[in-house]
Scaffold this motif. Structure first.
Motif, PDB file in Angstrom:
ATOM      1  N   LEU A 105       0.798  -1.225   0.000  1.00 31.85           N
ATOM      2  CA  LEU A 105       0.000   0.000   0.000  1.00 31.85           C
ATOM      3  C   LEU A 105       0.833   1.279   0.000  1.00 31.85           C
ATOM      4  O   LEU A 105       0.532   2.192  -0.773  1.00 31.85           O
ATOM      5  CB  LEU A 105      -0.987   0.000   1.167  1.00 31.85           C
ATOM      6  CG  LEU A 105      -2.200  -0.897   0.959  1.00 31.85           C
ATOM      7  CD1 LEU A 105      -3.090  -0.855   2.193  1.00 31.85           C
ATOM      8  CD2 LEU A 105      -2.994  -0.493  -0.244  1.00 31.85           C
ATOM      9  N   PRO A 106       1.882   1.417   0.812  1.00 35.41           N
ATOM     10  CA  PRO A 106       2.668   2.653   0.754  1.00 35.41           C
ATOM     11  C   PRO A 106       3.330   2.870  -0.609  1.00 35.41           C
ATOM     12  O   PRO A 106       3.367   3.990  -1.118  1.00 35.41           O
ATOM     13  CB  PRO A 106       3.715   2.480   1.847  1.00 35.41           C
ATOM     14  CG  PRO A 106       3.131   1.494   2.783  1.00 35.41           C
ATOM     15  CD  PRO A 106       2.299   0.582   1.936  1.00 35.41           C
ATOM     16  N   ASP A 107       3.841   1.804  -1.208  1.00 37.31           N
ATOM     17  CA  ASP A 107       4.461   1.925  -2.531  1.00 37.31           C
ATOM     18  C   ASP A 107       3.424   2.315  -3.584  1.00 37.31           C
ATOM     19  O   ASP A 107       3.700   3.131  -4.461  1.00 37.31           O
ATOM     20  CB  ASP A 107       5.121   0.606  -2.933  1.00 37.31           C
ATOM     21  CG  ASP A 107       6.301   0.251  -2.052  1.00 37.31           C
ATOM     22  OD1 ASP A 107       6.903   1.182  -1.465  1.00 37.31           O
ATOM     23  OD2 ASP A 107       6.610  -0.946  -1.938  1.00 37.31           O
ATOM     24  N   THR A 108       2.248   1.739  -3.496  1.00 38.28           N
ATOM     25  CA  THR A 108       1.186   2.057  -4.434  1.00 38.28           C
ATOM     26  C   THR A 108       0.747   3.510  -4.288  1.00 38.28           C
ATOM     27  O   THR A 108       0.564   4.214  -5.285  1.00 38.28           O
ATOM     28  CB  THR A 108      -0.011   1.112  -4.224  1.00 38.28           C
ATOM     29  OG1 THR A 108       0.442  -0.241  -4.320  1.00 38.28           O
ATOM     30  CG2 THR A 108      -1.091   1.352  -5.232  1.00 38.28           C
ATOM     31  N   ALA A 156       3.454   5.795  -5.734  1.00 37.37           N
ATOM     32  CA  ALA A 156       3.435   5.783  -7.196  1.00 37.37           C
ATOM     33  C   ALA A 156       2.244   6.571  -7.731  1.00 37.37           C
ATOM     34  O   ALA A 156       2.374   7.312  -8.710  1.00 37.37           O
ATOM     35  CB  ALA A 156       3.381   4.346  -7.705  1.00 37.37           C
ATOM     36  N   LEU A 157       1.100   6.454  -7.073  1.00 31.63           N
ATOM     37  CA  LEU A 157      -0.078   7.211  -7.490  1.00 31.63           C
ATOM     38  C   LEU A 157       0.142   8.712  -7.315  1.00 31.63           C
ATOM     39  O   LEU A 157      -0.190   9.505  -8.195  1.00 31.63           O
ATOM     40  CB  LEU A 157      -1.300   6.762  -6.696  1.00 31.63           C
ATOM     41  CG  LEU A 157      -2.615   7.455  -7.031  1.00 31.63           C
ATOM     42  CD1 LEU A 157      -3.017   7.167  -8.467  1.00 31.63           C
ATOM     43  CD2 LEU A 157      -3.695   7.000  -6.077  1.00 31.63           C
ATOM     44  N   GLY A 158       0.749   9.104  -6.208  1.00 30.82           N
ATOM     45  CA  GLY A 158       1.047  10.517  -5.972  1.00 30.82           C
ATOM     46  C   GLY A 158       2.020  11.074  -6.993  1.00 30.82           C
ATOM     47  O   GLY A 158       1.852  12.193  -7.487  1.00 30.82           O
ATOM     48  N   LYS A 159       3.033  10.284  -7.322  1.00 30.18           N
ATOM     49  CA  LYS A 159       4.013  10.713  -8.322  1.00 30.18           C
ATOM     50  C   LYS A 159       3.351  10.873  -9.692  1.00 30.18           C
ATOM     51  O   LYS A 159       3.596  11.854 -10.398  1.00 30.18           O
ATOM     52  CB  LYS A 159       5.140   9.690  -8.400  1.00 30.18           C
ATOM     53  CG  LYS A 159       6.278  10.095  -9.280  1.00 30.18           C
ATOM     54  CD  LYS A 159       7.402   9.072  -9.238  1.00 30.18           C
ATOM     55  CE  LYS A 159       8.546   9.481 -10.110  1.00 30.18           C
ATOM     56  NZ  LYS A 159       9.628   8.490 -10.091  1.00 30.18           N
ATOM     57  N   SER A 160       2.484   9.941 -10.038  1.00 28.30           N
ATOM     58  CA  SER A 160       1.773  10.034 -11.316  1.00 28.30           C
ATOM     59  C   SER A 160       0.875  11.257 -11.365  1.00 28.30           C
ATOM     60  O   SER A 160       0.800  11.937 -12.394  1.00 28.30           O
ATOM     61  CB  SER A 160       0.937   8.778 -11.537  1.00 28.30           C
ATOM     62  OG  SER A 160       1.750   7.635 -11.594  1.00 28.30           O
ATOM     63  N   MET A 161       0.206  11.558 -10.256  1.00 26.48           N
ATOM     64  CA  MET A 161      -0.661  12.733 -10.221  1.00 26.48           C
ATOM     65  C   MET A 161       0.145  14.023 -10.347  1.00 26.48           C
ATOM     66  O   MET A 161      -0.281  14.957 -11.014  1.00 26.48           O
ATOM     67  CB  MET A 161      -1.472  12.751  -8.919  1.00 26.48           C
ATOM     68  CG  MET A 161      -2.519  11.660  -8.846  1.00 26.48           C
ATOM     69  SD  MET A 161      -3.714  11.718 -10.176  1.00 26.48           S
ATOM     70  CE  MET A 161      -4.522  13.250  -9.816  1.00 26.48           C
ATOM     71  N   ARG A 162       1.330  14.088  -9.723  1.00 18.83           N
ATOM     72  CA  ARG A 162       2.177  15.275  -9.855  1.00 18.83           C
ATOM     73  C   ARG A 162       2.647  15.455 -11.287  1.00 18.83           C
ATOM     74  O   ARG A 162       2.664  16.571 -11.810  1.00 18.83           O
ATOM     75  CB  ARG A 162       3.386  15.182  -8.914  1.00 18.83           C
ATOM     76  CG  ARG A 162       3.055  15.521  -7.481  1.00 18.83           C
ATOM     77  CD  ARG A 162       4.315  15.668  -6.652  1.00 18.83           C
ATOM     78  NE  ARG A 162       5.117  14.456  -6.607  1.00 18.83           N
ATOM     79  CZ  ARG A 162       4.955  13.477  -5.726  1.00 18.83           C
ATOM     80  NH1 ARG A 162       4.017  13.559  -4.808  1.00 18.83           N
ATOM     81  NH2 ARG A 162       5.736  12.416  -5.756  1.00 18.83           N
TER      82      ARG A 162
END
Length: 62
Positions: free
Chosen positions: A27-30, A33-39
């Protein structure tokens, strides 16, 4: 029929399903990765708006 479609217990069930499917270690890695994609998406959208507003494109006559 679906007046209050998203009630608190729906969110609780959804959270439990996500934890079971992905496991607590992933979950933390996911989320990271989701936060990085949104940025990245936000910065690309901002760059597209800036380029559209600065220089309007003119097509040469055919």
């Amino acid at each position: 029929m679906l007046r209050n479609g998203l009630e608190p217990w729906h969110l609780l069930i959804l959270a439990i399903v996500v934890i079971v499917l992905f496991g607590s270690k992933k979950l933390p890695d996911t989320a990271r990765a989701l936060g990085k994609s949104m940025r990245i998406l936000k910065s690309e959208a901002k760059a597209m708006k800036e380029t559209d507003g600065q220089a309007p494109r003119t097509d040469p006559p055919a």
